[in-house]
Design a protein around this motif. Structure first.
Motif, PDB file in Angstrom:
ATOM      1  N   PRO A  20     -11.998   7.030  -3.573  1.00 21.32           N
ATOM      2  CA  PRO A  20     -12.249   6.059  -4.641  1.00 21.32           C
ATOM      3  C   PRO A  20     -13.000   4.850  -4.091  1.00 21.32           C
ATOM      4  O   PRO A  20     -12.803   4.468  -2.933  1.00 21.32           O
ATOM      5  N   PRO A  21     -13.858   4.250  -4.900  1.00 23.19           N
ATOM      6  CA  PRO A  21     -14.569   3.060  -4.428  1.00 23.19           C
ATOM      7  C   PRO A  21     -13.596   1.889  -4.262  1.00 23.19           C
ATOM      8  O   PRO A  21     -12.478   1.925  -4.780  1.00 23.19           O
ATOM      9  N   HIS A  22     -14.033   0.892  -3.528  1.00 20.17           N
ATOM     10  CA  HIS A  22     -13.253  -0.342  -3.502  1.00 20.17           C
ATOM     11  C   HIS A  22     -13.137  -0.840  -4.939  1.00 20.17           C
ATOM     12  O   HIS A  22     -14.126  -0.910  -5.659  1.00 20.17           O
ATOM     13  N   PRO A  23     -11.919  -1.183  -5.383  1.00 16.74           N
ATOM     14  CA  PRO A  23     -11.745  -1.464  -6.804  1.00 16.74           C
ATOM     15  C   PRO A  23     -12.535  -2.650  -7.322  1.00 16.74           C
ATOM     16  O   PRO A  23     -12.825  -2.729  -8.524  1.00 16.74           O
ATOM     17  N   PHE A  24     -12.891  -3.587  -6.455  1.00 13.84           N
ATOM     18  CA  PHE A  24     -13.569  -4.788  -6.948  1.00 13.84           C
ATOM     19  C   PHE A  24     -14.958  -4.980  -6.348  1.00 13.84           C
ATOM     20  O   PHE A  24     -15.711  -5.829  -6.797  1.00 13.84           O
ATOM     21  N   LEU A  25     -15.270  -4.222  -5.309  1.00 12.05           N
ATOM     22  CA  LEU A  25     -16.560  -4.414  -4.648  1.00 12.05           C
ATOM     23  C   LEU A  25     -17.420  -3.161  -4.679  1.00 12.05           C
ATOM     24  O   LEU A  25     -18.568  -3.191  -4.226  1.00 12.05           O
ATOM     25  N   GLY A  26     -16.871  -2.062  -5.163  1.00 14.32           N
ATOM     26  CA  GLY A  26     -17.664  -0.849  -5.314  1.00 14.32           C
ATOM     27  C   GLY A  26     -17.807  -0.066  -4.023  1.00 14.32           C
ATOM     28  O   GLY A  26     -16.976  -0.153  -3.125  1.00 14.32           O
ATOM     29  N   ARG A  27     -18.890   0.692  -3.935  1.00 10.48           N
ATOM     30  CA  ARG A  27     -19.054   1.589  -2.780  1.00 10.48           C
ATOM     31  C   ARG A  27     -19.865   0.975  -1.652  1.00 10.48           C
ATOM     32  O   ARG A  27     -19.854   1.481  -0.541  1.00 10.48           O
ATOM     33  N   THR A  56      -3.775  -5.707  -7.058  1.00 10.54           N
ATOM     34  CA  THR A  56      -3.546  -4.265  -7.122  1.00 10.54           C
ATOM     35  C   THR A  56      -2.090  -3.866  -6.940  1.00 10.54           C
ATOM     36  O   THR A  56      -1.783  -2.685  -6.878  1.00 10.54           O
ATOM     37  N   THR A  59       0.810  -1.223   0.000  1.00 13.06           N
ATOM     38  CA  THR A  59       0.000   0.000   0.000  1.00 13.06           C
ATOM     39  C   THR A  59       0.841   1.270   0.000  1.00 13.06           C
ATOM     40  O   THR A  59       0.319   2.344  -0.295  1.00 13.06           O
TER      41      THR A  59
END
Lengths: 532, 256
Positions: free
Chosen positions: A450-457, A384, A234
């Motif tokens: 930013p939303p979670h890249p794979f699970l959205g908001r 990621t 990260t």
């Protein structure tokens, strides 16, 4: 300018396990068990397997315990450990627990579900492991009733209460989370409890996790490959050792909330032993000294026999672990993750055909672990970190640390064990009355991040994992990886105990990543994992 | 102590980074495509009817980090002048790829391996275990600085819409070494955001507030790591003029 990581109010880590044990008692007349013990060099067996707090039995240099797959050996590099008066083994707090209560030698220094159930039956629920503080679904439930301890009795899970919002590890106050947290389902009752819940005077999130192994820990806390001032996945600053300011690898506990074994011990003493006075410096040192010299691994397979027989089995046994290269990335040339040489799988003289066939299966399982590719997708802090989504790799990609299968770098990621849609959930339909045990939270990420890249908001999760510490949307459901050792001794697995046995672990990955393992591959992989 | 200032209030005479558009041969936003091979997969993308090759899967040390299915990607690259193709795609070299943060479920194209196709090079990292090292070695560290020590500015670059991430620590190592070697008293961190002029004429701008976020995150990374530093100043410039990848950055100025 100095930064002093804030270390207070952190709880004991959590985690794993496998099939239960069956102690080979000194009085056993079982010829097979006697023969096994003889093969192993007449090491003492576990005798009465359960270790009571304060009972004063010494732990010899080496001791073994049977389990469903074979036999586990504990090895104390520095020789016999005197437990009388030792803070790991004495009931220091008012609830009668010691560290050993939940880190039992027979269970690979974790705590198997089988042991938990046996203790319930043998003590009528009065064993200190069922203490209300975390051995019940919520402390204010009526004690001595199974219904109050379902998460522990059915999944091997202890309650971990974490402050919400998270405390700032680098300063005073709290972190402003990137998301809101709502309780959707609360079968244990603690998250909605007016005294212990999110809306209480001390807002607390209760998640339920397995106790992790307290063995092979030099590998867990290494400071070699991939460890530096920043978290490799990260970029954030790594926690630092309060004793010397050095960065740590943040691979302790399910959410990496404590930096060192010493701080973990203090945290556990306060929160699990309810030791209000805290551990003294000397007590902490005694505990961490013992943790640094204790290794655990299988040495015997019920079908293949002595795993250390013949050449090339350097993956097996705690002695190989104790003397292995610590904190190195495994590879396929000089330092395998789990080194099992080709010649180990060759038919060995003196072994039966069945034993040699099992050895060949174990070797094939090791090869699958290293070389069977599949597409790993939508996994936060794996896809990621520069590998792409999906990435075509193998088990050894993430489980890459030589000898343990840990992540060499700071290792929390989300493979879906606690996040929906992948987490195990009781199916809802008109024909079942089974009810899901785990809580369910709705996480809603703020619009300005930013939303979670794979699970959205909007994310549904049984345990937000690292996000309960970092407050970050993309950490929701990320859990620190565990070592692969003593698998056979400490079911169930994953931080939420959602895999009851080794096959269910394999099935989870097969389902999650559409690996399409053949039945033979699953069998070989299971046979291999059971030898670790 | 960390001080935080909008750049406009400081009237500092900073270089005009982030204000000059630099031409890219191609700059577009499109779905990535993953193409399997008998070895590592190729990463492709399509723009205006042409299939482009961006790179292959490698490891964290690689200069090319593949994008993500489920997300669009900003692709900035130069098509091969010789018409070289890999995995069927016209090679973009150099190429920079940034994953767009919002989810795009329509980006889901996975192509099976073409029978008989073999990559025209040996991948630096196979799909299985490594050979005991990272695929790409980090550059050799510079020699220790010699006095007299001068203030020095180090750029730290970010992907489009990105802040501190797994790539950032690698960029900070040299800065830390320098700051410690010269006994830095002060560090100034200046954050920028930028915009990209796409090939189709559209201007794509990074989100507001990103310059401050980048600067703040980078400043936090230095806290407590350089004993001699008494103060870290954080400055940010939220102007977002069309430019190129070098404008998406933070400047770290180390002052002895």
């Amino acid at each position: 300018m100095t930064v002093k990581p804030r270390l207070s109010h952190l709880l004991l880590g959590v985690a794993v396990t496998s099939f239960g044990w069956q102690a080979v008692t000194a009085q056993s007349t079982d010829e097979a068990a006697a023969a096994i013990a003889a093969d192993a060099g007449d090491l003492p067996n576990g005798g009465t397997a359960w270790w009571e707090p304060g009972e004063g039995r010494p732990i010899p240099e080496a001791i073994e315990y049977d389990n469903d797959h074979g036999r586990l050996r504990l090895y104390n590099v520095d020789g016999e450990v005197v437990t009388e008066g030792h803070p790991f083994f004495e009931p220091l707090g008012p609830n009668g627990r010691a560290c050993v209560s939940c880190h039992q030698p027979a269970d690979g220094m974790s705590l198997s579900l089988r042991s938990i159930r046996e203790r319930w039956e043998e003590t009528g629920g009065s064993d200190p492991i069922f203490a209300p503080i975390d051995g019940a679904n919520c402390p204010n439930l009526p004690q001595g009733e199974e219904a109050s301890h379902t998460l522990l009795l059915e999944r091997g899970l202890f309650r971990i209460g974490l402050p919400w919002p998270p405390r700032d590890p680098w300063g005073e106050g709290t972190i402003e989370p990137e998301f809101t947290l709502e309780v959707v389902r609360d079968p244990g009752g603690c998250n909605t409890d007016p005294e212990y819940g999110l809306d209480s005077a001390n807002p607390t999130v209760s998640v339920y996790r397995r106790p992790r192994m307290v063995a092979n820990l030099p590998y867990v806390v290494h400071r070699n490959f991939g460890i530096g001032p920043f978290v490799g996945k990260t970029g954030e600053p790594a926690l630092r050792d309060p004793e010397n300011g050095e960065p740590v690898n943040m691979n302790l506990m399910a959410d990496a909330r404590v930096p060192t074994l010493g701080t973990q011990a203090s945290d556990a003493a306060a929160n699990h032993l309810q030791l209000l006075r805290g551990l003294s410096r000397a007590e902490r040192a005694q505990i961490t000294d013992m943790q640094g010299q204790l290794f655990a691994a299988q040495v015997y397979d019920n079908v293949a026999g002595d795993l250390l027989a013949g050449p090339g089995g350097n993956a097996f046994g705690p002695e190989n672990l104790a003397h292995g290269d610590i904190g190195f990335l495994g590879n396929n040339t000089t330092r395998w993750v789990f080194p099992v040489a080709d010649e180990w799988a060759e038919p060995q003289p003196g072994l039966t055909e069945e034993q040699n066939e099992r050895r060949a299966s174990i070797w094939r399982g090791q090869q699958i672990f290293h070389f069977r590719t599949f597409w790993i997708s939508d996994s936060m802090h794996l896809n990621t970190v520069g590998l792409g989504n999906p990435v075509k790799r193998t088990c050894a990609t993430c489980h890459g640390m030589h000898m343990t299968g840990l992540d060499t770098a700071n290792g929390w990621m989300d493979i879906g064990t606690t996040n929906l849609p992948w987490a195990r959930e009781v199916p809802l339909n008109p024909w079942t009355d089974e009810e899901e045990l785990m809580p369910l939270f709705r996480v809603t990420c703020r619009d300005d991040v930013p939303p979670h890249p794979f699970l959205g908001r909007v994310i549904y999760t049984q345990d937000p994992g690292r996000a309960l510490i970092s407050g970050r949307c993309n950490d929701v459901g990320t859990i620190v990886m565990q070592q692969f050792r003593a698998f056979a001794a400490r079911a169930p697995y994953f931080s939420n105990g959602s895999a009851a046995n080794i096959r269910e672990v394999i099935d989870f990955y097969d389902r999650r990543y559409n690996i399409q393992y053949s039945e033979q591959e699953k069998t070989d992989l299971e046979n291999f994992l059971a030898t670790l | 102590m960390k001080n935080l200032y909008p750049l406009s209030l400081l009237a500092l005479a900073l270089a005009a980074n982030g204000t000059t558009a630099r031409a890219q041969d191609l700059a577009f936003v499109a779905c990535p495509i993953v193409q399997d091979t008998p070895s590592v997969p190729c990463w492709l993308t399509e723009y205006e009817g042409e299939l482009y090759y961006m790179g292959v899967q490698s490891d964290v040390s690689a200069p090319f980090n593949p994008p993500w299915l489920g997300h669009m990607a900003l692709v900035e690259g130069t098509p091969s002048a010789t018409g070289e193709r890999i995995c069927g795609g016209l090679v973009l070299d150099p190429v920079r790829v940034a994953v767009m943060p919002e989810m795009s479920p329509e980006c889901d194209e996975r192509l099976v391996a073409e029978p008989g196709y073999v990559l025209p090079f040996e991948p630096r990292r196979p799909p299985g275990p490594s050979s005991g090292r990272l695929a790409f070695s980090p550059p050799q560290p510079p020699p220790p600085p010699e006095p007299p020590f001068e203030p020095r500015t180090f750029p730290v670059y970010f992907p489009f819409e990105g802040a501190v991430n797994f790539q950032t620590p690698g960029a900070l190592g040299e800065i830390l070494d320098y700051a410690r070697a010269v006994g830095a008293e002060r560090i100034e961190v200046t954050g920028y955001r930028a915009a990209v002029l796409l090939t189709d004429g559209t201007v794509l701008e990074e989100r507001s507030g990103l310059a401050e976020l980048r600067a703040g995150q980078v400043a936090r990374m230095f806290e407590g790591l350089v004993d001699s530093v008494e103060e870290i100043d954080v400055v940010f410039d939220e102007a977002a003029e069309p430019g190129d990848w070098q404008d998406r950055r933070v400047d770290v100025r180390v002052i002895p």
